[in-house]
Design a protein around this motif. Structure first.
Motif, PDB file in Angstrom:
ATOM      1  N   HIS A  35      45.862 -34.507  10.672  1.00 45.06           N
ATOM      2  CA  HIS A  35      44.575 -34.094  11.441  1.00 45.06           C
ATOM      3  C   HIS A  35      44.322 -34.975  12.565  1.00 45.06           C
ATOM      4  O   HIS A  35      44.773 -36.160  12.428  1.00 45.06           O
ATOM      5  N   GLU A  36      43.580 -34.611  13.453  1.00 44.13           N
ATOM      6  CA  GLU A  36      43.211 -35.484  14.435  1.00 44.13           C
ATOM      7  C   GLU A  36      44.485 -36.160  15.191  1.00 44.13           C
ATOM      8  O   GLU A  36      44.278 -37.445  15.615  1.00 44.13           O
ATOM      9  N   GLU A  39      46.316 -36.956  21.627  1.00 44.72           N
ATOM     10  CA  GLU A  39      47.282 -36.691  22.799  1.00 44.72           C
ATOM     11  C   GLU A  39      48.497 -37.511  22.498  1.00 44.72           C
ATOM     12  O   GLU A  39      49.612 -37.214  23.382  1.00 44.72           O
ATOM     13  N   THR A 101      49.824 -23.376  19.500  1.00 40.77           N
ATOM     14  CA  THR A 101      48.572 -24.318  19.933  1.00 40.77           C
ATOM     15  C   THR A 101      49.057 -25.717  20.465  1.00 40.77           C
ATOM     16  O   THR A 101      48.242 -26.432  20.763  1.00 40.77           O
ATOM     17  N   ARG A 103      49.659 -28.630  22.802  1.00 39.57           N
ATOM     18  CA  ARG A 103      49.182 -28.819  24.238  1.00 39.57           C
ATOM     19  C   ARG A 103      50.265 -28.631  25.425  1.00 39.57           C
ATOM     20  O   ARG A 103      51.213 -29.121  25.189  1.00 39.57           O
ATOM     21  N   LEU A 169      22.082 -25.909   9.862  1.00 39.23           N
ATOM     22  CA  LEU A 169      22.552 -27.153   9.264  1.00 39.23           C
ATOM     23  C   LEU A 169      22.430 -27.249   7.731  1.00 39.23           C
ATOM     24  O   LEU A 169      22.965 -27.778   6.998  1.00 39.23           O
ATOM     25  N   GLU A 172      25.241 -25.471   6.393  1.00 39.77           N
ATOM     26  CA  GLU A 172      26.439 -26.287   6.440  1.00 39.77           C
ATOM     27  C   GLU A 172      26.371 -27.348   5.337  1.00 39.77           C
ATOM     28  O   GLU A 172      27.510 -27.714   4.511  1.00 39.77           O
ATOM     29  N   LEU A 173      25.255 -28.103   5.129  1.00 35.75           N
ATOM     30  CA  LEU A 173      25.371 -28.976   4.219  1.00 35.75           C
ATOM     31  C   LEU A 173      25.624 -28.578   2.808  1.00 35.75           C
ATOM     32  O   LEU A 173      26.328 -28.874   1.759  1.00 35.75           O
ATOM     33  N   ARG A 176      29.080 -27.794   2.585  1.00 37.07           N
ATOM     34  CA  ARG A 176      29.776 -29.106   2.225  1.00 37.07           C
ATOM     35  C   ARG A 176      29.814 -29.532   1.019  1.00 37.07           C
ATOM     36  O   ARG A 176      30.824 -30.239   0.475  1.00 37.07           O
ATOM     37  N   GLU A 185      31.422 -23.499  12.659  1.00 38.75           N
ATOM     38  CA  GLU A 185      29.950 -23.605  12.884  1.00 38.75           C
ATOM     39  C   GLU A 185      29.267 -22.606  12.199  1.00 38.75           C
ATOM     40  O   GLU A 185      29.441 -21.395  13.040  1.00 38.75           O
ATOM     41  N   HIS A 198      27.494 -13.450  19.502  1.00 33.79           N
ATOM     42  CA  HIS A 198      28.120 -14.729  19.641  1.00 33.79           C
ATOM     43  C   HIS A 198      27.052 -15.615  19.751  1.00 33.79           C
ATOM     44  O   HIS A 198      27.100 -16.877  20.309  1.00 33.79           O
ATOM     45  N   ALA A 200      24.637 -18.972  19.740  1.00 32.13           N
ATOM     46  CA  ALA A 200      24.631 -20.241  19.089  1.00 32.13           C
ATOM     47  C   ALA A 200      23.336 -20.414  18.455  1.00 32.13           C
ATOM     48  O   ALA A 200      22.288 -20.301  19.220  1.00 32.13           O
ATOM     49  N   ARG A 287      35.724  -5.886  17.094  1.00 33.11           N
ATOM     50  CA  ARG A 287      36.556  -5.380  16.036  1.00 33.11           C
ATOM     51  C   ARG A 287      35.873  -5.205  14.860  1.00 33.11           C
ATOM     52  O   ARG A 287      34.977  -5.845  14.383  1.00 33.11           O
ATOM     53  N   HIS A 297      40.476 -17.031  12.216  1.00 33.63           N
ATOM     54  CA  HIS A 297      41.134 -15.747  12.981  1.00 33.63           C
ATOM     55  C   HIS A 297      42.660 -15.943  12.697  1.00 33.63           C
ATOM     56  O   HIS A 297      43.214 -16.602  13.281  1.00 33.63           O
ATOM     57  N   TYR A 301      44.620  -8.250  12.832  1.00 35.27           N
ATOM     58  CA  TYR A 301      43.295  -7.897  13.368  1.00 35.27           C
ATOM     59  C   TYR A 301      42.904  -6.517  13.030  1.00 35.27           C
ATOM     60  O   TYR A 301      44.049  -5.681  13.118  1.00 35.27           O
TER      61      TYR A 301
ATOM     62  N   HIS B  35      32.829 -23.031  24.895  1.00 38.13           N
ATOM     63  CA  HIS B  35      33.309 -23.527  23.590  1.00 38.13           C
ATOM     64  C   HIS B  35      33.500 -22.451  22.847  1.00 38.13           C
ATOM     65  O   HIS B  35      33.477 -21.262  22.852  1.00 38.13           O
ATOM     66  N   GLU B  36      34.720 -22.815  21.809  1.00 40.56           N
ATOM     67  CA  GLU B  36      35.032 -22.060  20.824  1.00 40.56           C
ATOM     68  C   GLU B  36      35.857 -20.800  21.595  1.00 40.56           C
ATOM     69  O   GLU B  36      35.583 -19.889  21.422  1.00 40.56           O
ATOM     70  N   GLU B  39      41.833 -17.904  20.959  1.00 38.76           N
ATOM     71  CA  GLU B  39      43.142 -17.458  21.289  1.00 38.76           C
ATOM     72  C   GLU B  39      43.180 -16.710  22.527  1.00 38.76           C
ATOM     73  O   GLU B  39      44.155 -16.158  23.053  1.00 38.76           O
ATOM     74  N   ASP B 100      45.962 -29.918  30.799  1.00 42.22           N
ATOM     75  CA  ASP B 100      46.626 -30.475  29.551  1.00 42.22           C
ATOM     76  C   ASP B 100      46.693 -30.109  28.090  1.00 42.22           C
ATOM     77  O   ASP B 100      47.630 -29.768  27.606  1.00 42.22           O
ATOM     78  N   THR B 101      45.386 -29.699  27.896  1.00 48.46           N
ATOM     79  CA  THR B 101      45.087 -29.147  26.575  1.00 48.46           C
ATOM     80  C   THR B 101      45.187 -27.705  26.562  1.00 48.46           C
ATOM     81  O   THR B 101      45.048 -27.195  25.477  1.00 48.46           O
ATOM     82  N   MET B 102      45.807 -26.869  27.456  1.00 51.09           N
ATOM     83  CA  MET B 102      45.974 -25.535  27.557  1.00 51.09           C
ATOM     84  C   MET B 102      46.945 -25.293  26.429  1.00 51.09           C
ATOM     85  O   MET B 102      47.868 -25.981  25.960  1.00 51.09           O
ATOM     86  N   ARG B 103      46.880 -24.011  25.632  1.00 55.72           N
ATOM     87  CA  ARG B 103      47.558 -23.658  24.388  1.00 55.72           C
ATOM     88  C   ARG B 103      48.960 -23.225  25.112  1.00 55.72           C
ATOM     89  O   ARG B 103      49.083 -22.605  25.865  1.00 55.72           O
ATOM     90  N   ALA B 104      50.071 -23.882  24.260  1.00 61.57           N
ATOM     91  CA  ALA B 104      51.389 -23.612  24.573  1.00 61.57           C
ATOM     92  C   ALA B 104      51.911 -22.158  24.876  1.00 61.57           C
ATOM     93  O   ALA B 104      52.440 -21.656  25.743  1.00 61.57           O
ATOM     94  N   ASP B 105      51.183 -21.258  23.945  1.00 63.70           N
ATOM     95  CA  ASP B 105      51.450 -19.902  23.855  1.00 63.70           C
ATOM     96  C   ASP B 105      50.946 -19.330  25.253  1.00 63.70           C
ATOM     97  O   ASP B 105      51.603 -18.477  25.835  1.00 63.70           O
ATOM     98  N   ARG B 176      23.113 -36.862  14.328  1.00 62.49           N
ATOM     99  CA  ARG B 176      22.666 -35.392  14.891  1.00 62.49           C
ATOM    100  C   ARG B 176      21.331 -35.260  15.118  1.00 62.49           C
ATOM    101  O   ARG B 176      20.949 -34.369  15.979  1.00 62.49           O
TER     102      ARG B 176
END
Lengths: 356, 356
Positions: A35-36, A39, A101, A103, A169, A172-173, A176, A185, A198, A200, A287, A297, A301, B35-36, B39, B100-105, B176
Motif C-alpha cells: 500500500h501507499e 511515485e 492503474t 502511473r 463520520l 465510518e467509525l 471501522r 467514503e 453523487h 458529497a 446503471r 467497481h 457492470y 475527486h473520485e 475509471e 504523471d498520475t494518469m491511469r496507464a489504460d 478532521r
C-alpha cells in the motif's frame, strides 16, 4: 498462486509479458499487499514462460518476500534496472500487459526502453476475478454483514438535526470498528440533496420530512461491501413514498431476474422496465449495478450495455434509484452473488421504508 | 488562472499540447476539484496556442463549469470524442505533456490515436508549484497550525496502555475536527516498532519506557501539513535519550542551514553530518525531507542528490531520524518555508523531549 493462471491465459492469448504495479490485481495474483507506493517505481515483471521478477524501492525490503526481487535506492535510476530485468526475462519487445492503474509517468519511461505493444492487464485478469471462489464469497459475506449490522446500529441513533457530514463520520467509525475499514467514503444525501446520486455529505442538517440516502460499505481482507438504504425522518411527502415503493419493486424484480446464463443487461432491464412502467424512467440516471470484489467497481457492470453472461460466483450490486430534482431521491442497493444458479443477497438489512 | 502560465512555459519549451487528468496539478492549474473520478476518462486538453477543451463523463455535468467541455455517457467510446477534440485543437501528433498520475489504460488508448512523443506534465508544473505565493503559504500555515494544536491536545490524552491503531484513529479524528481532513494515514510507531520508519499502526499497546513516533498531518483547502514528534511514556532508556538529542540537534542544524540560493542537498548534509558526528550515520536511512504543498510529497526533495536551488516561497519538511533495530527510533519533523531568504518553521509544536 493465481499468477500461474494468468501466465496460462497469457500463453493462450499470445501475450509475451506483463508489468504489474501495486493494486488489487497484484494482490489478487500474489497475495502481496503493497500500500501507499506513491511515485517510486514498483513492478512485478512476468513472462509467458512462467518466469517473474520484482523491481521495488528498498523501503519494501521487509515486505516483498518469496519472490525473486531487485531493490533500488533513492538516487539510482530504476529504469536501468527494469531494462536489465526485461533482458533477463527475454522480453526485448512484444505484446505486453500493463496494470491499468499504473502511473502514466512510469509507462512513459517504459515506452522509451523497448518497442512494445501495450494492452491493459484487466482484460485478462477480469476473467479470473469476475468468478469468485468459495473463500472469496465468504469474505464478501462478512463485509456485507458488517454493512447490515451498522444499518441496524444507526437506526438507534438520534439522526434528526445532525449534519450530513456528521452522520457520514459516525457511519465510518461504526464500519471501522467492525472491519478493516470503509470501502469508500460514505454518502449521506438528505432532502433535496438526495436528488443528486453523487452528492458529497455536507453541512445540511437532516430534518423532519426528509428522505435520507445512506450509501456505504466495509472492507474485509481486501473484499468490499456496498449497501444503500433510504430512510425517512418523520412522515415524508406522499410522492416520495410512492417513489420509494417503485424503487423497492424495481430492486426486487432485478434481484429475481438474476440467474446463471442470462446477460447482465437483462437484470438492468428488469429494474428499468419497472421504473419506466411507473413513469419515472427519466429520473433513473445510472446503471442498475456494478461488479464488486477487491474493487468497489469492477466487472460485471449491470447496465443497458451489459453483455457479460452471468455465471456461478459472480458478485455485483443491484441498486436502482429515482432522483427528482427539487424533491429528493431514493436508492436501494444490495450485494448479490450468483450461487447455485440463482441470485443470493449478501446484504440483508431491512428494505421496507423505515420512518424514524 | 495558472493554466496561462503553463501555456506560456509550453510555448517556451517546445511542447505542442497537454492532456491533464484530475489530480493536484489540475486543481493547481484550474481550481477545479474533481475527486473520485475512477475509471471514466476525464481530461483537459490544452494546446500551445492557448486553446483548451474538457472531456468528461456526464456525471460531472454540474461540476465542470466555465470551460469548453464535451461530456460522454456510459456506453459511448470516449476516445472517439478525444480524437475529435485533438483534431479541433490541431494536435495531430507532436510533443505532448501527460499528467504523471494518469491511469496507464487511458494512456494506452491515447497511444492508439496518434503518434505522440510523451513527457510527464510535472516536469513543467513543478517549476510553478515549487514556489508558493502568499496565499498558498497562508493556507499551509493554517494546516501546520492544526497539526500543532492536535499535538498539544494529545499530550492531555491517557496514552499508556492503548493500542497504536487506537491512538492513530484518535489523532485522525482530532485532525478532521479542525481541518478538511488528514493529509495521509497517521503513523504511530511505539517501542521497537519505532525502528521501522514505515511502520503501519498495529495492535501493539503503548507501554512505560516506550518512545512513540507520531507522524501525521492536516489538509486545508488542498494544502498539506506533515509533522512528526517523538514522545516518551515514562522515563526511556538512556541510549534513546541520547539518540533523541542527536536528532533534535540534526533537525535544528538543517533548519538553520536553510537559505535562498543554496542547494537542497546542503540542508540534507547539515542533518547528515550531525548524525554522522554522533556515530549514527548508518541508522539514518532516508532523506532529510521532501517538498510539501498540494501533495504530501513533491519537489524539492531534500536529500543527498538534491540539486534544486532553494528559492523564496519553497516549502518542505525537515525530518531527520535515527532507527536502531531492536531498540527503537526517533524522528522530528517540521514544515519549513523559505521566507525573506531564510527558513521559517510553519509547524511550531514543542521539540524538547516530553516525558508523559
Amino acid at each position: 498462486m493465481r499468477l500461474e493462471k494468468l501466465i496460462s491465459l497469457m500463453k493462450d492469448q499470445g501475450f509475451d509479458g506483463a508489468l504489474i504495479s501495486p493494486g488489487t490485481n497484484l494482490y489478487y495474483l500474489t497475495d502481496l499487499h503493497l500500500h501507499e507506493v506513491g511515485e517510486r517505481l514498483t513492478v512485478l515483471v512476468v513472462n509467458a514462460r512462467g518466469e517473474y521478477h520484482f523491481l521495488a524501492p528498498s523501503l519494501y525490503e521487509n515486505v516483498i518476500r518469496g519472490f525473486p526481487v531487485t531493490f533500488w535506492r533513492d538516487g539510482e535510476n530504476p529504469y536501468e534496472k527494469l531494462a536489465w530485468i526485461l533482458a533477463e526475462l527475454q522480453l526485448p519487445g512484444g505484446r505486453l500487459l500493463i496494470e491499468d492503474t499504473m502511473r502514466a509517468d512510469w509507462l512513459i519511461n517504459i515506452l522509451r526502453l523497448e518497442s512494445f505493444e501495450f494492452h491493459p492487464l484487466s482484460s485478462l485478469v477480469k476473467e479470473l476475478r469476475m468468478r469468485k471462489d468459495r473463500r472469496e464469497i465468504k469474505l464478501m459475506k462478512h463485509a456485507a454483514t458488517v454493512a447490515d449490522r451498522v444499518f441496524e446500529e444507526l437506526l438507534g441513533w438520534n439522526i434528526s438535526g445532525i449534519r450530513e457530514r456528521e452522520l457520514a463520520l459516525k457511519i465510518e467509525l461504526a464500519v471501522r470498528e467492525l472491519s478493516d475499514g470503509i470501502s469508500f467514503e460514505p454518502i449521506v444525501a438528505s432532502g433535496e440533496n438526495a436528488a443528486n446520486p453523487h452528492h458529497a455529505p455536507g453541512d445540511r442538517r437532516i430534518r423532519k420530512g426528509d428522505l435520507v440516502i445512506l450509501d456505504y460499505g466495509a472492507r474485509y481482507k481486501g473484499y468490499c461491501s456496498d449497501i444503500t438504504r433510504t430512510i425517512a425522518v418523520g412522515q415524508p411527502d406522499e410522492r416520495l413514498v410512492e417513489i420509494y415503493n417503485v424503487v423497492k419493486e424495481a430492486q426486487e424484480r432485478a434481484y429475481r431476474a438474476v440467474r446463471e446464463g442470462i446477460k447482465a443487461k437483462e437484470v438492468d432491464r428488469a429494474a428499468r422496465d419497472t421504473i419506466a412502467g411507473a413513469g419515472y424512467e427519466k429520473y433513473f440516471t445510472h446503471r442498475t449495478g456494478h461488479g464488486l470484489g477487491l474493487d468497489v467497481h469492477e466487472e460485471p457492470y449491470i447496465g443497458p450495455e451489459g453483455e457479460v453472461v452471468l455465471e456461478e460466483g459472480m458478485t455485483f450490486t443491484i441498486e436502482p434509484g429515482i432522483y427528482v430534482p427539487g424533491l429528493g431521491g431514493v436508492r436501494i442497493e444490495d450485494d448479490v452473488a450468483v450461487i447455485d444458479g440463482k441470485g443470493k443477497r449478501l446484504t440483508r438489512a431491512e428494505r421496507e421504508l423505515i420512518v424514524l
